[in-house]
Write a protein that holds these residues in place. Structure first.
Motif, PDB file in Angstrom:
ATOM      1  N   GLN A 147       1.969 -26.186  45.750  1.00  0.00           N
ATOM      2  CA  GLN A 147       2.729 -25.592  46.850  1.00  0.00           C
ATOM      3  C   GLN A 147       4.114 -26.232  46.987  1.00  0.00           C
ATOM      4  O   GLN A 147       5.106 -25.534  47.242  1.00  0.00           O
ATOM      5  CB  GLN A 147       1.953 -25.705  48.166  1.00  0.00           C
ATOM      6  CG  GLN A 147       0.718 -24.830  48.229  1.00  0.00           C
ATOM      7  CD  GLN A 147       1.037 -23.356  48.018  1.00  0.00           C
ATOM      8  OE1 GLN A 147       2.044 -22.841  48.489  1.00  0.00           O
ATOM      9  NE2 GLN A 147       0.157 -22.667  47.289  1.00  0.00           N
ATOM     10  N   GLN A 148       4.182 -27.549  46.812  1.00  0.00           N
ATOM     11  CA  GLN A 148       5.471 -28.225  46.912  1.00  0.00           C
ATOM     12  C   GLN A 148       6.417 -27.791  45.793  1.00  0.00           C
ATOM     13  O   GLN A 148       7.601 -27.536  46.027  1.00  0.00           O
ATOM     14  CB  GLN A 148       5.278 -29.735  46.877  1.00  0.00           C
ATOM     15  CG  GLN A 148       4.679 -30.295  48.137  1.00  0.00           C
ATOM     16  CD  GLN A 148       4.571 -31.803  48.108  1.00  0.00           C
ATOM     17  OE1 GLN A 148       5.433 -32.481  47.555  1.00  0.00           O
ATOM     18  NE2 GLN A 148       3.509 -32.332  48.694  1.00  0.00           N
ATOM     19  N   ILE A 149       5.887 -27.697  44.579  1.00  0.00           N
ATOM     20  CA  ILE A 149       6.717 -27.272  43.444  1.00  0.00           C
ATOM     21  C   ILE A 149       7.131 -25.816  43.612  1.00  0.00           C
ATOM     22  O   ILE A 149       8.283 -25.449  43.340  1.00  0.00           O
ATOM     23  CB  ILE A 149       5.987 -27.513  42.111  1.00  0.00           C
ATOM     24  CG1 ILE A 149       5.841 -29.017  41.873  1.00  0.00           C
ATOM     25  CG2 ILE A 149       6.731 -26.856  40.953  1.00  0.00           C
ATOM     26  CD1 ILE A 149       4.947 -29.382  40.706  1.00  0.00           C
ATOM     27  N   LYS A 150       6.229 -24.983  44.088  1.00  0.00           N
ATOM     28  CA  LYS A 150       6.550 -23.580  44.331  1.00  0.00           C
ATOM     29  C   LYS A 150       7.679 -23.455  45.356  1.00  0.00           C
ATOM     30  O   LYS A 150       8.609 -22.661  45.183  1.00  0.00           O
ATOM     31  CB  LYS A 150       5.297 -22.845  44.820  1.00  0.00           C
ATOM     32  CG  LYS A 150       5.464 -21.367  44.999  1.00  0.00           C
ATOM     33  CD  LYS A 150       4.135 -20.732  45.415  1.00  0.00           C
ATOM     34  CE  LYS A 150       4.287 -19.261  45.675  1.00  0.00           C
ATOM     35  NZ  LYS A 150       3.016 -18.656  46.110  1.00  0.00           N
ATOM     36  N   SER A 151       7.629 -24.257  46.398  1.00  0.00           N
ATOM     37  CA  SER A 151       8.665 -24.244  47.422  1.00  0.00           C
ATOM     38  C   SER A 151      10.014 -24.692  46.840  1.00  0.00           C
ATOM     39  O   SER A 151      11.053 -24.087  47.112  1.00  0.00           O
ATOM     40  CB  SER A 151       8.269 -25.158  48.575  1.00  0.00           C
ATOM     41  OG  SER A 151       9.300 -25.286  49.504  1.00  0.00           O
ATOM     42  N   LEU A 152       9.988 -25.740  46.041  1.00  0.00           N
ATOM     43  CA  LEU A 152      11.224 -26.207  45.404  1.00  0.00           C
ATOM     44  C   LEU A 152      11.796 -25.144  44.472  1.00  0.00           C
ATOM     45  O   LEU A 152      13.009 -24.952  44.407  1.00  0.00           O
ATOM     46  CB  LEU A 152      10.960 -27.492  44.608  1.00  0.00           C
ATOM     47  CG  LEU A 152      10.678 -28.750  45.413  1.00  0.00           C
ATOM     48  CD1 LEU A 152      10.254 -29.878  44.486  1.00  0.00           C
ATOM     49  CD2 LEU A 152      11.898 -29.153  46.216  1.00  0.00           C
ATOM     50  N   TRP A 153      10.921 -24.445  43.756  1.00  0.00           N
ATOM     51  CA  TRP A 153      11.365 -23.393  42.836  1.00  0.00           C
ATOM     52  C   TRP A 153      12.051 -22.259  43.606  1.00  0.00           C
ATOM     53  O   TRP A 153      13.091 -21.769  43.195  1.00  0.00           O
ATOM     54  CB  TRP A 153      10.183 -22.862  42.034  1.00  0.00           C
ATOM     55  CG  TRP A 153      10.566 -21.767  41.094  1.00  0.00           C
ATOM     56  CD1 TRP A 153      10.272 -20.442  41.214  1.00  0.00           C
ATOM     57  CD2 TRP A 153      11.340 -21.889  39.895  1.00  0.00           C
ATOM     58  NE1 TRP A 153      10.799 -19.746  40.163  1.00  0.00           N
ATOM     59  CE2 TRP A 153      11.467 -20.606  39.335  1.00  0.00           C
ATOM     60  CE3 TRP A 153      11.938 -22.960  39.244  1.00  0.00           C
ATOM     61  CZ2 TRP A 153      12.165 -20.367  38.157  1.00  0.00           C
ATOM     62  CZ3 TRP A 153      12.627 -22.720  38.074  1.00  0.00           C
ATOM     63  CH2 TRP A 153      12.737 -21.437  37.547  1.00  0.00           C
ATOM     64  N   LYS A 154      11.465 -21.876  44.743  1.00  0.00           N
ATOM     65  CA  LYS A 154      12.062 -20.813  45.552  1.00  0.00           C
ATOM     66  C   LYS A 154      13.447 -21.229  46.045  1.00  0.00           C
ATOM     67  O   LYS A 154      14.384 -20.421  46.044  1.00  0.00           O
ATOM     68  CB  LYS A 154      11.164 -20.470  46.740  1.00  0.00           C
ATOM     69  CG  LYS A 154       9.934 -19.681  46.345  1.00  0.00           C
ATOM     70  CD  LYS A 154       9.090 -19.357  47.562  1.00  0.00           C
ATOM     71  CE  LYS A 154       7.848 -18.577  47.160  1.00  0.00           C
ATOM     72  NZ  LYS A 154       7.024 -18.239  48.327  1.00  0.00           N
ATOM     73  N   LYS A 155      13.591 -22.485  46.469  1.00  0.00           N
ATOM     74  CA  LYS A 155      14.893 -22.974  46.929  1.00  0.00           C
ATOM     75  C   LYS A 155      15.907 -22.964  45.788  1.00  0.00           C
ATOM     76  O   LYS A 155      17.077 -22.620  45.995  1.00  0.00           O
ATOM     77  CB  LYS A 155      14.757 -24.386  47.493  1.00  0.00           C
ATOM     78  CG  LYS A 155      14.030 -24.437  48.812  1.00  0.00           C
ATOM     79  CD  LYS A 155      13.882 -25.861  49.287  1.00  0.00           C
ATOM     80  CE  LYS A 155      13.021 -25.923  50.534  1.00  0.00           C
ATOM     81  NZ  LYS A 155      12.797 -27.295  50.969  1.00  0.00           N
TER      82      LYS A 155
END
Length: 80
Positions: free
Chosen positions: A61-69
Motif C-alpha cells: 500500500q505504501q509503495i502503491k501510494s508513492l507510485w500514484k504520487k
C-alpha cells in the motif's frame, strides 16, 4: 558546529542523490529528483518489510501510494 557537519554527512549518506545527466530543463530536473526520492523510499519500505517491521500488505500500500504520487508529478510537470 561539529554536530552540523556530522548531520550533513549522515543526511548525504542516507539520501544520496545521483547527478542528473538528461535534458536540462526545470521540469526534467524536478522529476528526476522526485524519481530518486521514490526509489529511495521504496528501498526503505522493502527493507522494513524484509526485516519484518511492516507487513507485506502495508509495504504494498505504501509503495502503491508513492507510485500514484509519482504519476501525478509526471503529469503536472508534463513529462512524456
Amino acid at each position: 558546529m561539529e554536530q552540523k557537519s556530522s548531520d550533513n554527512e549522515l543526511n548525504e549518506f542516507l539520501y544520496n542523490r545521483s547527478p542528473y545527466y538528461g535534458q536540462i530543463s526545470p521540469e526534467y530536473i524536478s522529476f528526476n529528483h522526485q524519481l530518486q526520492d521514490f526509489s529511495q523510499r521504496v528501498n526503505y519500505i522493502c527493507s522494513l518489510q524484509t526485516g519484518g517491521k511492516i507487513s507485506l500488505d502495508d509495504a504494498y500500500q505504501q509503495i502503491k501510494s508513492l507510485w500514484k504520487k509519482l504519476k501525478v508529478a509526471r503529469q503536472v510537470l508534463n513529462i512524456k
